[in-house]
Design an enzyme around this catalytic site. Structure first.
Site, short mmCIF file in Angstrom:
data_model
loop_
_atom_site.label_atom_id
_atom_site.label_comp_id
_atom_site.label_asym_id
_atom_site.label_seq_id
_atom_site.Cartn_x
_atom_site.Cartn_y
_atom_site.Cartn_z
N GLU A 266 0.83 -1.21 0.00
CA GLU A 266 0.00 0.00 0.00
C GLU A 266 0.86 1.26 0.00
O GLU A 266 0.52 2.27 -0.61
CB GLU A 266 -0.94 -0.03 1.22
CG GLU A 266 -1.87 1.16 1.37
CD GLU A 266 -2.93 1.23 0.27
OE1 GLU A 266 -3.01 0.34 -0.60
OE2 GLU A 266 -3.68 2.23 0.27
N THR B 62 -11.42 8.30 -13.01
CA THR B 62 -10.43 7.76 -12.08
C THR B 62 -10.77 6.33 -11.66
O THR B 62 -9.95 5.65 -11.04
CB THR B 62 -10.27 8.68 -10.85
OG1 THR B 62 -9.09 8.31 -10.15
CG2 THR B 62 -11.48 8.59 -9.92
C1 DMJ Z 1 -10.34 3.58 -7.12
O1 DMJ Z 1 -11.61 3.64 -6.57
C2 DMJ Z 1 -10.01 4.83 -7.87
O2 DMJ Z 1 -8.95 4.59 -8.71
C3 DMJ Z 1 -9.67 5.98 -6.97
O3 DMJ Z 1 -9.28 7.12 -7.67
C4 DMJ Z 1 -8.58 5.59 -6.03
N1 DMJ Z 1 -8.78 4.35 -5.38
C5 DMJ Z 1 -9.37 3.23 -6.05
C6 DMJ Z 1 -8.44 2.16 -6.52
O4 DMJ Z 1 -7.28 2.01 -5.84
#
Ligand code: DMJ
EC number: 3.2.1.113
Length: 654
Positions: free
Chosen positions: A523, A634
């Site tokens: 992480e 995202t």
């Molecule tokens: C996802 O939900 C999206 O990429 C977000 O921007 C960040 N975290 C998670 C994946 O790790």
């Protein structure tokens, strides 16, 4: 002009049904005449508050109340409100009625005593509430009252928007046939690549089949204990995996699965729930997933659901600055921030990651209200003084000022930068403000946060009031792809530089994978105390099927065709198969350095939305979802570039 060629689209004939409403928002009545009107309204409100206070005092002073009920209603025990029926502070009349419904207490038909009791209770509740509000109003400053009026006006406009049959009258949208913009692909010519791609599709089938078998309709799957997993991020909205997986199913040509997912959305996806949700998570997964499914399939249900949910999220923006709350109860419209966030702040990566979806919601609904909300966020951020040109992670929505000076390209900051770049690209490169803000931001990041380790690994540290913490998150690894994606438009001959920076970040993140036992990264990893790209704290050693590293490989592959990115991506596939695959799906790991798997028992919905999609694209030809036509939100949901595609198709359609 920030929103470029998009705004004229709102005035499409069919947009009129909604346009008049949403155009209002809270900011319309700011001309001088409107101001005079508002002043009169304030006076009127204060006066009526005073009258209500006097009336309420007579009615509710303990003695006078007894007197009144004795004289008017012959105070008998049967007519007293039930003991458990007292509304607490802030309770509303509807709450009381709801409470009755929940307890199954319905008035006996034709029972005058019961209905009198009910009326009496309702009158009392209304007056108690009016009394409370009147007291509060008299204690407020005139500016506060004015602000409340504006927010109330806005709420009324939004309620009208959701109550009207608005969603049923959405404007026409001209969709390109999906194959012309690369949503239907060809088999890769190279047999070895074809085989790898087929393997990734098989992984998707395994993840989907087990979700369907053990957790259908729940948010996520518990692949080890074989049941449903619920995350508080979505309140009691259900089906996160279904909505998150839709576009991956579509591009992998898994038709039957896509159809069953669509049928579930049609019959079961329900936003009329009493739920406190994360505005950011619901936006990127649900709104993004629905919009993407709509553009790919053309099925109206996805657009209707996306707009319906978008409207439900609007009350989150009812703050003095217009910077939205992180959490919102989508039934009551009451918002708040995470209790742990510095000084009640909103989070940069959350309110800064609404832009792409909200611009599309305006296009799809014909209503500019969504675009107005996110353009206001942009304006607030652009006008603020930035320490060393950096954007802190915390902003107070009441004052509109930064809180703690913490800066991160990982958690709490990450996708804000991503959305600046993608806003520029998604606007068909007309949103010049986004472009400038993006390149200014990454310049400051490079100066203050990006460092090289002793052995030459480039990493992005975290900035805390001027001091660096030499740690990089898995989340931060997305930035390699971002630097490369923006490189083409970089100022002053910096294209090569940003492409190189993207490659260096990709290499560092690959090292963070390579230095573990399972070959999947932790992480967070550190560059201090004699280590490089290794997690040193136990609580940073987990891997939850995150996509950011393969996301960067995908962009680097597309933009350079350097074969090492396919090689690295395949290493990740093998590691996932070896260590995360279980009979009931795919699970995250608690410790990537440990030789024996310890499963976290969650198959995250983003594994299907992002990780598997990016892997599949790395082993596909470039004409599947070409980057000049499609923007990935995202959560890796597909949003077409606005105007180049859509306007072209409009023109073709004429
Ligand atoms: C996802 O939900 C999206 O990429 C977000 O921007 C960040 N975290 C998670 C994946 O790790």
């Amino acid at each position: 002009m920030p929103v470029g060629g998009l705004l004229p689209l709102f005035s499409s004939p069919a947009g009129g049904g909604l346009g008049g409403l949403g155009g209002g928002g809270g900011r319309e009545g700011s001309g001088p005449a409107a101001f005079r009107l508002t002043e009169k309204f304030v006076l009127l409100l204060v006066f009526s508050a005073f009258i209500t206070l006097c009336f309420g005092a007579i009615f509710f002073l303990p003695d006078s109340s007894k007197l009144l009920s004795g004289v008017l209603f012959h105070s008998s025990p049967a007519l007293q409100p039930a003991a458990d029926h007292k509304p607490g502070p802030g309770a509303r009349a509807e709450d009381a009625a709801e409470g009755r419904a929940r307890r199954g207490e319905e008035d006996a038909p034709g029972d005058p005593a019961a209905s009198l009791e009910d009326n009496l209770a309702r009158i009392r509740e209304n007056h108690e509430r009016a009394l409370r509000e009147a007291k509060e109003t008299l204690q407020k400053l005139p500016e506060e009252i004015q602000r409340d009026i504006l927010m109330e006006k806005e709420k009324v406009a939004q309620d009208q928007l959701s109550n009207r049959a608005g969603f049923r009258r959405l404007p026409p949208v001209y969709l390109a046939p999906v194959n012309t913009i690369g949503a239907i692909d060809r088999e890769p010519a190279d047999a070895a690549i074809r085989e790898k791609r087929e393997k990734i599709k098989e992984m998707m089938k395994h993840a989907w089949k087990n979700y369907k078998r053990y957790a259908w309709g729940k948010n996520e799957l518990k692949p080890v204990s074989k049941g449903g997993h619920s995350s508080s991020l979505f309140g009691n909205i259900q089906g996160a995996t279904i909505v998150d997986a839709l576009d991956t199913l579509f591009i992998m040509n898994m038709k039957d699965e896509f159809e069953e997912a669509q049928a579930w959305v049609e019959e079961n996806l329900n936003f009329n729930v009493n739920a406190e949700v994360s505005v950011f998570e619901v936006n990127i997964r649900f709104v993004g997933g629905l919009i993407s499914a709509y553009y790919l399939s053309g099925a109206e249900i996805f657009r209707k659901k996306a707009v319906e949910l978008g409207v439900k999220l609007l009350p989150a923006f009812q703050t003095p600055s217009g910077i939205p709350w992180a959490l919102l109860n989508i039934k009551s419209g009451i918002g708040r921030n995470w209790p742990w966030a510095s000084g009640g702040s909103s989070i940069l990566a959350e309110f800064g990651t609404l832009h792409l979806e909200f611009m599309h919601l305006s296009y799809l609904s014909g209503n500019p209200i969504f675009a107005d909300k996110v353009m206001n966020i942009r304006t607030v951020l652009n006008n603020l003084e930035k320490p060393e040109g950096l954007y802190p992670n915390y902003l107070n929505p009441n004052s509109g000022q930064w809180a703690q000076y913490h800066v991160s390209v990982g958690g709490l900051g990450d996708s804000f930068y991503e959305y600046l770049l993608k806003a520029w690209l998604m606007s068909d490169k007309t949103d010049l403000q986004a472009k400038k803000m993006y390149f200014d931001a990454i310049k400051a990041i490079e100066t203050h946060l990006i460092r090289k380790s002793r052995n030459g690994l480039t990493y992005i540290a975290e900035w805390k009031g001027g001091l660096l913490e030499h740690k990089m998150g898995h989340l931060t690894c997305f930035a390699g792809g971002m630097f490369a994606l923006g490189a083409d438009d970089a100022p002053e001959g910096m294209t090569q530089h940003y492409l190189q920076l993207g490659a260096e970040i990709a290499r560092t993140c690959h090292e963070s994978y390579n230095r573990t036992f399972v070959k999947l990264g932790p992480e967070a990893f550190r560059f201090d105390g004699g280590v490089e790209a290794i997690a040193t704290r136990q609580n940073e050693k987990y891997y939850i099927l995150r996509p950011e590293v393969v996301e960067t490989y995908m962009y680097m592959w597309r933009l350079t065709h350097d074969p090492k990115y396919r090689k690295w991506a395949w290493e990740a596939v093998e590691a996932l198969e070896k260590h995360c695959r279980v009979k009931g799906g795919y699970s995250g790991l608690r410790d990537v350095y440990f030789t024996k798997e310890s499963y976290d028992d969650v198959q995250q919905s983003f594994f299907l939305a992002e990780t598997l999609k990016y892997l599949y694209l790395i082993f596909s030809d470039d004409d599947l979802l070409p980057l000049e036509h499609w923007i990935f939100n995202t959560e890796a949901h597909l949003l077409p570039v606005l105007s180049r595609n859509l306007k072209k198709v409009e023109d073709d359609g004429k």
